[in-house]
Design a protein around this motif. Structure first.
Motif, PDB file in Angstrom:
ATOM      1  N   ALA A 135      33.836  25.164 -49.692  1.00  0.00           N
ATOM      2  CA  ALA A 135      34.634  26.044 -48.824  1.00  0.00           C
ATOM      3  C   ALA A 135      34.805  25.437 -47.438  1.00  0.00           C
ATOM      4  N   LEU A 136      33.728  24.898 -46.886  1.00  0.00           N
ATOM      5  CA  LEU A 136      33.816  24.288 -45.556  1.00  0.00           C
ATOM      6  C   LEU A 136      34.676  23.033 -45.589  1.00  0.00           C
ATOM      7  N   GLY A 137      34.502  22.228 -46.634  1.00  0.00           N
ATOM      8  CA  GLY A 137      35.294  21.006 -46.736  1.00  0.00           C
ATOM      9  C   GLY A 137      36.774  21.296 -46.831  1.00  0.00           C
ATOM     10  N   SER A 138      37.142  22.350 -47.566  1.00  0.00           N
ATOM     11  CA  SER A 138      38.555  22.695 -47.717  1.00  0.00           C
ATOM     12  C   SER A 138      39.173  23.163 -46.408  1.00  0.00           C
ATOM     13  N   ARG A 139      38.319  23.560 -45.480  1.00  0.00           N
ATOM     14  CA  ARG A 139      38.790  23.994 -44.156  1.00  0.00           C
ATOM     15  C   ARG A 139      38.667  22.881 -43.116  1.00  0.00           C
ATOM     16  N   GLY A 140      38.292  21.708 -43.549  1.00  0.00           N
ATOM     17  CA  GLY A 140      38.159  20.587 -42.630  1.00  0.00           C
ATOM     18  C   GLY A 140      36.890  20.602 -41.805  1.00  0.00           C
ATOM     19  N   GLN A 141      35.959  21.485 -42.156  1.00  0.00           N
ATOM     20  CA  GLN A 141      34.697  21.584 -41.407  1.00  0.00           C
ATOM     21  C   GLN A 141      33.635  20.693 -42.058  1.00  0.00           C
ATOM     22  N   VAL A 142      33.934  19.394 -42.079  1.00  0.00           N
ATOM     23  CA  VAL A 142      33.090  18.451 -42.806  1.00  0.00           C
ATOM     24  C   VAL A 142      31.730  18.305 -42.150  1.00  0.00           C
ATOM     25  N   ASP A 143      31.677  18.278 -40.812  1.00  0.00           N
ATOM     26  CA  ASP A 143      30.386  18.138 -40.128  1.00  0.00           C
ATOM     27  C   ASP A 143      29.454  19.292 -40.478  1.00  0.00           C
ATOM     28  N   GLU A 144      30.009  20.500 -40.509  1.00  0.00           N
ATOM     29  CA  GLU A 144      29.188  21.659 -40.863  1.00  0.00           C
ATOM     30  C   GLU A 144      28.751  21.585 -42.320  1.00  0.00           C
ATOM     31  N   ALA A 145      29.654  21.122 -43.192  1.00  0.00           N
ATOM     32  CA  ALA A 145      29.297  20.967 -44.600  1.00  0.00           C
ATOM     33  C   ALA A 145      28.165  19.961 -44.760  1.00  0.00           C
ATOM     34  N   GLU A 146      28.217  18.878 -44.018  1.00  0.00           N
ATOM     35  CA  GLU A 146      27.160  17.873 -44.097  1.00  0.00           C
ATOM     36  C   GLU A 146      25.832  18.428 -43.598  1.00  0.00           C
ATOM     37  N   ALA A 147      25.877  19.284 -42.592  1.00  0.00           N
ATOM     38  CA  ALA A 147      24.643  19.901 -42.097  1.00  0.00           C
ATOM     39  C   ALA A 147      24.023  20.798 -43.163  1.00  0.00           C
ATOM     40  N   VAL A 148      24.868  21.519 -43.899  1.00  0.00           N
ATOM     41  CA  VAL A 148      24.381  22.363 -44.998  1.00  0.00           C
ATOM     42  C   VAL A 148      23.686  21.512 -46.047  1.00  0.00           C
ATOM     43  N   VAL A 149      24.303  20.378 -46.399  1.00  0.00           N
ATOM     44  CA  VAL A 149      23.730  19.500 -47.412  1.00  0.00           C
ATOM     45  C   VAL A 149      22.423  18.878 -46.932  1.00  0.00           C
ATOM     46  N   ARG A 150      22.382  18.428 -45.691  1.00  0.00           N
ATOM     47  CA  ARG A 150      21.148  17.818 -45.157  1.00  0.00           C
ATOM     48  C   ARG A 150      19.984  18.795 -45.228  1.00  0.00           C
ATOM     49  N   GLU A 151      20.243  20.020 -44.829  1.00  0.00           N
ATOM     50  CA  GLU A 151      19.178  21.022 -44.868  1.00  0.00           C
ATOM     51  C   GLU A 151      18.737  21.285 -46.303  1.00  0.00           C
ATOM     52  N   ALA A 152      19.702  21.369 -47.225  1.00  0.00           N
ATOM     53  CA  ALA A 152      19.365  21.632 -48.624  1.00  0.00           C
ATOM     54  C   ALA A 152      18.578  20.473 -49.231  1.00  0.00           C
ATOM     55  N   ILE A 153      18.995  19.241 -48.928  1.00  0.00           N
ATOM     56  CA  ILE A 153      18.298  18.059 -49.459  1.00  0.00           C
ATOM     57  C   ILE A 153      16.860  18.016 -48.964  1.00  0.00           C
ATOM     58  N   SER A 154      16.638  18.456 -47.743  1.00  0.00           N
ATOM     59  CA  SER A 154      15.278  18.429 -47.194  1.00  0.00           C
ATOM     60  C   SER A 154      14.361  19.405 -47.921  1.00  0.00           C
ATOM     61  N   VAL A 155      14.955  20.438 -48.505  1.00  0.00           N
ATOM     62  CA  VAL A 155      14.172  21.456 -49.202  1.00  0.00           C
ATOM     63  C   VAL A 155      14.091  21.164 -50.700  1.00  0.00           C
ATOM     64  N   ARG A 156      15.224  20.737 -51.271  1.00  0.00           N
ATOM     65  CA  ARG A 156      15.300  20.518 -52.724  1.00  0.00           C
ATOM     66  C   ARG A 156      15.942  19.158 -53.003  1.00  0.00           C
ATOM     67  N   PRO A 157      15.193  18.088 -52.760  1.00  0.00           N
ATOM     68  CA  PRO A 157      15.768  16.742 -52.858  1.00  0.00           C
ATOM     69  C   PRO A 157      16.178  16.330 -54.260  1.00  0.00           C
ATOM     70  N   ASP A 158      15.668  17.006 -55.282  1.00  0.00           N
ATOM     71  CA  ASP A 158      15.976  16.626 -56.666  1.00  0.00           C
ATOM     72  C   ASP A 158      16.870  17.631 -57.374  1.00  0.00           C
ATOM     73  N   ASP A 159      17.473  18.544 -56.636  1.00  0.00           N
ATOM     74  CA  ASP A 159      18.377  19.523 -57.240  1.00  0.00           C
ATOM     75  C   ASP A 159      19.723  18.856 -57.506  1.00  0.00           C
TER      76      ASP A 159
END
Length: 299
Positions: A135-159
């Motif tokens: 949803a964020l990527g489709s709105r051009g909010q790539v930096d925010e999308a990357e922040a979401v992914v970074r936080e998720a990877i830190s919690v669930r790196p193998d998901d």
């Protein structure tokens, strides 16, 4: 609640056809008088169950949603969905479902806000991460999308869902090697993730790593339920790599005697023509045009 539950059960069954038509077209139209009455019963009964029964259930919430959609009455939905999101007994998948309903009824921003609430309560929840990143990527909010992914990877790196989301972002940023690395991890963790495998072979092929693309497709074709289209994709990869004889094997596999899907037969014929096997292609085309994809008559 017990009586309401019985009524909701009956109304739900009576609306099987209406739900199927709505899912197929995305429109609520052509309801019979009986279906309109059943939709009203479904909504009113499911609301009674929602208000008087604990814990809340996804089954009943789905009935409220469908009752609201089929009656054209969205008013009860917001309160029901908020109850789910606020419940301390509803799990991540249930709350994610409730969040998606907002998107279904044309409220994408409310859906995004609700998914953020799910992630605040259940950090790294894969499906929520995937939805929010898209949803964020489709709105051009790539930096925010990357922040979401970074936080998720830190919690669930193998998901695998989280890793797939990062692969999508890396690809969008032009980091093709990073995207390939993530997609390879996804199919290693879950070999049956067809979407990741499909993106992986395509990306490898675009990078002129045809041997690796071939290996990804061959491994996929070994899996139960592998899409038949992968034979066609593999044939194209092999053809571009100059492996004509192997491409011919895949084209013939797609047009095998037990093949009944006209679309797959047409794809097989197209590849056979590319390979110069005109007579064989014409025979496959005749089967594609016959009722039920008639089997070959060759011995």
């Amino acid at each position: 609640p017990a009586v309401a539950l019985v009524r909701a059960d009956g109304a739900w069954r009576a609306l099987d056809g209406a739900r199927s038509r709505t899912e197929a077209t995305g429109l609520v139209e052509g309801l019979s008088a009986e279906e309109r009455a059943a939709a009203a019963t479904l909504l009113s009964s499911a609301l009674v169950v929602h208000e008087r029964s604990q814990p809340l259930t996804q089954v009943n919430t789905e009935r409220v949603v469908w009752g609201s959609i089929l009656t054209g009455d969205p008013e009860p939905l917001a309160g029901v969905l908020e109850d789910v999101l606020a419940s301390d007994r509803a799990g991540a998948d249930f709350k994610f479902y409730a969040s998606l309903v907002f998107d279904t009824i044309g409220q994408p921003r409310m859906a995004m806000d609700a998914v953020r609430r799910v992630l605040a309560e259940f950090p790294g929840h894969g499906r929520s991460v995937g939805f929010l990143v898209q949803a964020l990527g489709s709105r051009g909010q790539v930096d925010e999308a990357e922040a979401v992914v970074r936080e998720a990877i830190s919690v669930r790196p193998d998901d695998p869902t989280v890793i797939f989301a990062r692969a999508t972002l890396r690809g969008a940023r032009g980091d093709m090697s990073g995207a390939v690395e993530d997609l390879q991890r996804v199919v290693t963790i879950n070999p049956f993730n067809g979407e990741a495998r499909d993106q992986l072979w395509r990306m490898l092929n675009s990078l002129r790593r045809s041997d690796e693309a071939e290996a990804v497709l061959r491994a996929g074709l070994e899996l139960e339920g592998a899409p038949q289209e992968w034979h066609a994709h593999l044939a194209q990869v092999l053809l571009l790599a100059g492996k004509r004889d192997e491409a011919l094997v895949e084209a013939r596999a797609l047009g095998a005697d037990d093949q009944r899907d006209p679309r797959m037969l047409q794809v097989s014929a197209a590849i056979l023509r590319q390979l110069g096997e005109t007579a064989e292609a014409e025979a496959v085309e005749r089967r594609a045009a016959a009722p039920g994809g008639a089997p070959s008559t060759k011995k």
